[in-house]
Design an enzyme around this catalytic site. Sequence first.
Site: not given
Length: 306
Positions: A186, A227-229
């Site tokens: 993201m 996280g954002d993955e």
Amino acid sequence: MAFAKDSPFGASPRDVVWLAFEQSPLGITVLSLTPDPARSSVLLVNEAFAQMLGSSVDELTTGEQLVCRTHPDDVAPGLVNIGVLITGKVPVVQWDKRYLHADGHVVWARVSASVLRESDGRLGFYVALTQDITHQREQEARLLERADHDPLTGLLNRAAFEEHAHEQIVRANRYGERAGVLVLDMDRLKRINDRHGHAVGDKALVAVADALRSRLRDTDVAARYGGDEFVVLLPHTNSDEAEVIADDLTNILASTNLPDASDVPLSISIGSTEITPDTRDIEPTLAEADQAMYAKKRRRRSRRAG
């Protein structure tokens, strides 16, 4: 079965047994038994068993009706267990099975079954005690889901994804299947968190998960990797097809508006690769997709700088 000559209850032993049968909180079924369990017929069911299935005793006292109320996938295993009892190798067999309630929902039951033989050893009756364990099964399913899923997005977690990926690699090695793999990162999550707080950042992550759910097939596997993955497994998909899906996901998220952070456009970077019959481990495959993703990021930044 033998009974004492005198009953301390002021009734015959058979009356006592019948009362226990009628008032037992457990479901009880009695079938006449033949060497072919599929041809056995229902003789008796008690009220507890009938209530468990939302039916009357009369409705369940035909063999055809009782079989129809067993989940199709559990008919064969039940016959196998009865067959084991018929051999006489074990006195009791216990297993979990599914019945179909009168209104259509599934009723999970724990069955404890045994065989009563005639005095000359011939097959007599099949008797099963049945406990409704639907609530227990539902609780176990909820606990399992929480263990396998990311609590924020509802997608699978890293460990669950890696199990699916391992199974896919096994199929690829054995049967030559191919599967696409996407790695999504993201963009601008730190900016959203810094400007609007982590609660809004969480909404942005959920928006990515919603985009995945809206585009992927039921057979695809999506997970929040950390996280954002995010990562996606696309069975029976080659690299070109995976790129089409990646473009669709990029467009879906670009058109998604996050009201709490309208000044920071939502976007994702996606890299793709493929599981092939030569793939041995998911980590190098993810690393390859990760490199493709960062290559896209660099190209995008270069275009902006130019």
